[in-house]
Structure formats: C-alpha cells, structure tokens
Design a protein around this motif. Structure first.
Motif, PDB file in Angstrom:
ATOM      1  N   CYS A   1       0.810  -1.208   0.000  1.00 32.35           N
ATOM      2  CA  CYS A   1       0.000   0.000   0.000  1.00 32.35           C
ATOM      3  C   CYS A   1       0.856   1.276   0.000  1.00 32.35           C
ATOM      4  CB  CYS A   1      -0.823  -0.041   1.281  1.00 32.35           C
ATOM      5  SG  CYS A   1      -2.474   0.448   1.082  1.00 32.35           S
ATOM      6  N   LYS A   2       0.500   2.197  -0.867  1.00 27.73           N
ATOM      7  CA  LYS A   2       1.187   3.495  -0.898  1.00 27.73           C
ATOM      8  C   LYS A   2       0.643   4.369   0.232  1.00 27.73           C
ATOM      9  CE  LYS A   2       1.657   7.453  -4.071  1.00 27.73           C
ATOM     10  NZ  LYS A   2       1.261   8.020  -5.362  1.00 27.73           N
ATOM     11  N   VAL A   3       1.500   5.148   0.864  1.00 30.80           N
ATOM     12  CA  VAL A   3       1.035   6.069   1.915  1.00 30.80           C
ATOM     13  C   VAL A   3       1.041   7.499   1.365  1.00 30.80           C
ATOM     14  CG1 VAL A   3       1.457   6.984   4.237  1.00 30.80           C
ATOM     15  CG2 VAL A   3       1.924   4.572   3.748  1.00 30.80           C
ATOM     16  N   ILE A   4      -0.110   8.151   1.424  1.00 30.03           N
ATOM     17  CA  ILE A   4      -0.241   9.522   0.918  1.00 30.03           C
ATOM     18  C   ILE A   4      -0.626  10.432   2.082  1.00 30.03           C
ATOM     19  CG2 ILE A   4      -1.583  11.021  -0.625  1.00 30.03           C
ATOM     20  CD1 ILE A   4      -2.100   8.473  -2.345  1.00 30.03           C
ATOM     21  N   GLU A   5       0.115  11.517   2.237  1.00 29.72           N
ATOM     22  CA  GLU A   5      -0.219  12.474   3.310  1.00 29.72           C
ATOM     23  C   GLU A   5      -1.225  13.495   2.776  1.00 29.72           C
ATOM     24  OE1 GLU A   5       3.473  13.133   6.094  1.00 29.72           O
ATOM     25  OE2 GLU A   5       4.122  13.067   4.019  1.00 29.72           O
ATOM     26  N   GLY A   6      -2.387  13.538   3.412  1.00 33.34           N
ATOM     27  CA  GLY A   6      -3.456  14.411   2.933  1.00 33.34           C
ATOM     28  C   GLY A   6      -3.415  15.805   3.523  1.00 33.34           C
ATOM     29  N   MET A   7      -2.627  15.966   4.585  1.00 34.03           N
ATOM     30  CA  MET A   7      -2.561  17.273   5.237  1.00 34.03           C
ATOM     31  C   MET A   7      -1.114  17.613   5.571  1.00 34.03           C
ATOM     32  SD  MET A   7      -5.817  17.217   7.850  1.00 34.03           S
ATOM     33  CE  MET A   7      -7.221  18.217   7.379  1.00 34.03           C
ATOM     34  N   GLU A   8      -0.875  18.903   5.710  1.00 30.71           N
ATOM     35  CA  GLU A   8       0.469  19.392   5.995  1.00 30.71           C
ATOM     36  C   GLU A   8       0.424  20.269   7.246  1.00 30.71           C
ATOM     37  OE1 GLU A   8       3.930  21.473   3.329  1.00 30.71           O
ATOM     38  OE2 GLU A   8       1.841  21.672   2.743  1.00 30.71           O
ATOM     39  N   VAL A   9       1.372  20.069   8.149  1.00 27.16           N
ATOM     40  CA  VAL A   9       1.376  20.853   9.387  1.00 27.16           C
ATOM     41  C   VAL A   9       1.649  22.324   9.076  1.00 27.16           C
ATOM     42  CG1 VAL A   9       2.561  21.220  11.597  1.00 27.16           C
ATOM     43  CG2 VAL A   9       2.099  18.887  10.792  1.00 27.16           C
ATOM     44  N   ALA A  10       0.790  23.197   9.588  1.00 20.78           N
ATOM     45  CA  ALA A  10       0.947  24.635   9.344  1.00 20.78           C
ATOM     46  C   ALA A  10       1.396  25.365  10.611  1.00 20.78           C
ATOM     47  CB  ALA A  10      -0.362  25.218   8.848  1.00 20.78           C
ATOM     48  N   GLY A  11       1.263  24.702  11.761  1.00 21.61           N
ATOM     49  CA  GLY A  11       1.660  25.328  13.026  1.00 21.61           C
ATOM     50  C   GLY A  11       0.857  24.730  14.171  1.00 21.61           C
ATOM     51  N   ILE A  12       0.935  25.381  15.323  1.00 27.17           N
ATOM     52  CA  ILE A  12       0.152  24.941  16.483  1.00 27.17           C
ATOM     53  C   ILE A  12      -0.938  25.985  16.720  1.00 27.17           C
ATOM     54  CG2 ILE A  12       0.221  24.341  18.933  1.00 27.17           C
ATOM     55  CD1 ILE A  12       2.330  22.725  18.066  1.00 27.17           C
ATOM     56  N   MET A  13      -2.111  25.501  17.020  1.00 27.00           N
ATOM     57  CA  MET A  13      -3.207  26.442  17.220  1.00 27.00           C
ATOM     58  C   MET A  13      -3.223  26.971  18.658  1.00 27.00           C
ATOM     59  SD  MET A  13      -7.168  25.932  16.303  1.00 27.00           S
ATOM     60  CE  MET A  13      -7.577  25.244  17.859  1.00 27.00           C
ATOM     61  N   ASN A  14      -3.477  28.245  18.751  1.00 23.43           N
ATOM     62  CA  ASN A  14      -3.718  28.875  20.050  1.00 23.43           C
ATOM     63  C   ASN A  14      -5.136  29.421  19.981  1.00 23.43           C
ATOM     64  OD1 ASN A  14      -3.913  31.317  21.847  1.00 23.43           O
ATOM     65  ND2 ASN A  14      -1.932  30.514  22.488  1.00 23.43           N
ATOM     66  N   ALA A  15      -5.995  28.949  20.890  1.00 18.77           N
ATOM     67  CA  ALA A  15      -7.399  29.370  20.801  1.00 18.77           C
ATOM     68  C   ALA A  15      -8.061  29.270  22.171  1.00 18.77           C
ATOM     69  CB  ALA A  15      -8.140  28.492  19.804  1.00 18.77           C
ATOM     70  N   GLN A  16      -9.240  29.842  22.243  1.00 16.88           N
ATOM     71  CA  GLN A  16     -10.029  29.754  23.472  1.00 16.88           C
ATOM     72  C   GLN A  16     -11.140  28.750  23.266  1.00 16.88           C
ATOM     73  OE1 GLN A  16     -11.235  33.820  23.855  1.00 16.88           O
ATOM     74  NE2 GLN A  16      -9.132  34.509  24.184  1.00 16.88           N
ATOM     75  N   ILE A  17     -11.152  27.716  24.112  1.00 13.31           N
ATOM     76  CA  ILE A  17     -12.211  26.710  24.005  1.00 13.31           C
ATOM     77  C   ILE A  17     -13.466  27.258  24.673  1.00 13.31           C
ATOM     78  CG2 ILE A  17     -11.524  25.468  26.119  1.00 13.31           C
ATOM     79  CD1 ILE A  17     -12.228  22.852  24.550  1.00 13.31           C
ATOM     80  N   ARG A  18     -14.618  27.053  24.034  1.00 11.15           N
ATOM     81  CA  ARG A  18     -15.877  27.544  24.609  1.00 11.15           C
ATOM     82  C   ARG A  18     -16.932  26.454  24.578  1.00 11.15           C
ATOM     83  NH1 ARG A  18     -18.488  33.125  23.499  1.00 11.15           N
ATOM     84  NH2 ARG A  18     -19.807  32.160  25.051  1.00 11.15           N
ATOM     85  N   PHE A  19     -17.692  26.375  25.653  1.00  4.92           N
ATOM     86  CA  PHE A  19     -18.785  25.420  25.750  1.00  4.92           C
ATOM     87  C   PHE A  19     -20.088  26.205  25.691  1.00  4.92           C
ATOM     88  CE2 PHE A  19     -15.100  23.847  28.002  1.00  4.92           C
ATOM     89  CZ  PHE A  19     -14.963  22.568  27.484  1.00  4.92           C
ATOM     90  N   HIS A  20     -20.929  25.856  24.744  1.00  6.91           N
ATOM     91  CA  HIS A  20     -22.220  26.539  24.612  1.00  6.91           C
ATOM     92  C   HIS A  20     -23.326  25.527  24.867  1.00  6.91           C
ATOM     93  CE1 HIS A  20     -20.324  29.788  22.133  1.00  6.91           C
ATOM     94  NE2 HIS A  20     -19.543  28.800  21.793  1.00  6.91           N
ATOM     95  N   LEU A  21     -24.386  25.953  25.497  1.00  8.65           N
ATOM     96  CA  LEU A  21     -25.562  25.098  25.620  1.00  8.65           C
ATOM     97  C   LEU A  21     -26.163  24.927  24.222  1.00  8.65           C
ATOM     98  CD1 LEU A  21     -27.148  26.568  28.873  1.00  8.65           C
ATOM     99  CD2 LEU A  21     -25.992  24.353  28.591  1.00  8.65           C
ATOM    100  N   PRO A  22     -26.687  23.790  23.836  1.00  5.57           N
ATOM    101  CA  PRO A  22     -26.946  22.643  24.717  1.00  5.57           C
ATOM    102  C   PRO A  22     -25.878  21.551  24.631  1.00  5.57           C
ATOM    103  CG  PRO A  22     -28.144  22.362  22.668  1.00  5.57           C
ATOM    104  CD  PRO A  22     -27.302  23.600  22.507  1.00  5.57           C
TER     105      PRO A  22
END
Ligand code: SF4
Length: 172
Positions: free
Chosen positions: A127-148
């Motif tokens: 089987c051939k291995v194909i990389e579908g995505m490329e690393v662009a960096g690390i994300m810095n973000a604020q996680i938020r929980f919304h109802l429901p």
C-alpha cells in the motif's frame, strides 16, 4: 492546543490508483476544519462525539476522489480513545493492516506522527502512503462550551513551530 493543518493536493497523488483507504486522525485535523469553517467542533446533542465539519470534509474528499475514478472507504475510529492516531493501541494498528491490504493506497489525515503510525502498521503491505494534510503550526485558541452541548474554538491563531527548528540546529 492541537496541531493546525493546511491541505495537500491528494488528487494528483492518486493518479492511476483505483482504491484508497482514508485514515483520519479525529483530533487535530477535526479541530483544524472546525476552526477553518468557524463551526462547532462537537455538537453533543446533534452528532454526539462526531465532529460534523470534519465529517463533511471527509465526504467532500471522497466525492472528489470518486470523480477521478477512485473508490474510497473511511477507516473509522470509535470510541473516542481511538481518535488520537499517535496513541493507537496495537489492536487498532493490526486492524488497519488488515483493512489496508485491500487498497492501493492509504490517505492519512493527520500529522507526521499519524503517518508514522500508518507506515509502521502497513509496512508488510504494498500500500502506498499519501499524506493528505500538511502541518501549518500549532493552534492557540479559546475553548468555549455553549448550551446545549456545543464545543467551539474561538479567537484562534496559528503559532509557527519555530522552536523545533532552533532545537535541531542546536543538536547538530
Ligand atoms: S496523531 Fe498528530 S494530528 Fe493526531 S492527535 Fe496526535 S498529534 Fe494530533
């Protein structure tokens, strides 16, 4: 925070192939797509532990490949402890090997560590291995929980992985 990705051109990579197994890491790539599309990562009461934007991203990828005559199947990872491809159990890796034998190639949606998991698991196959995505960096973000029961990431920015390069230079 998770790794952030940009997409690679997988269509040119599958030229001449007839079947492909898509192997997604369901953590960082799923967060990437939800942030890119400004949609909730998880909506517990609509799709429980499935990230709808990433699900749609994979379906779109499958449609694009189908247009080019490539048959696809998605290698699922449930329950959620199997989301992180960098930490798959040996059982999961063996299962991948068994599935991959039936395909011409595997498209990995994930980082270099996800690709390493796949390469190691299917090394006895053709089987051939194909990389579908490329690393662009690390994300810095604020996680938020919304109802429901929605989980989203807001005010995100992408931080380059410059420290790795500096460390490599220091080790030489
Ligand atoms: S395999 Fe890579 S993309 Fe997946 S969870 Fe681990 S670090 Fe993130």
């Amino acid at each position: 925070m998770p790794i952030h990705f940009s997409d690679r051109d997988v269509v040119s990579e599958v030229a001449g192939l007839s079947s492909v197994l898509i192997v997604p890491c369901y953590m960082c790539p799923a967060v990437t797509v939800s942030v890119r599309e400004k949609k909730p990562f998880i909506q517990l009461f609509r799709s429980f532990l499935k990230s709808a934007p990433f699900d749609q991203y994979i379906k779109t990828l499958q449609s694009r490949l189908k247009e080019h005559g490539v048959k696809t199947r998605v290698f699922k990872s449930m329950p959620s402890h199997e989301w992180f491809m960098c930490m798959w159990t040996s059982g999961k890796r063996k299962k991948l090997q068994k599935y991959a034998e039936q395909y011409d190639a595997v498209i990995v949606l994930g980082c270099d560590s996800a690709t390493e998991t796949v390469r190691e698991a299917i090394k006895s196959t053709d089987c051939k291995v194909i990389e579908g995505m490329e690393v662009a960096g690390i994300m810095n973000a604020q996680i938020r929980f919304h109802l429901p029961g929605n989980v989203s990431f807001e005010n995100s920015k992408i931080v380059p992985i410059s420290q790795i390069k500096q460390k490599e230079v220091a080790l030489e």
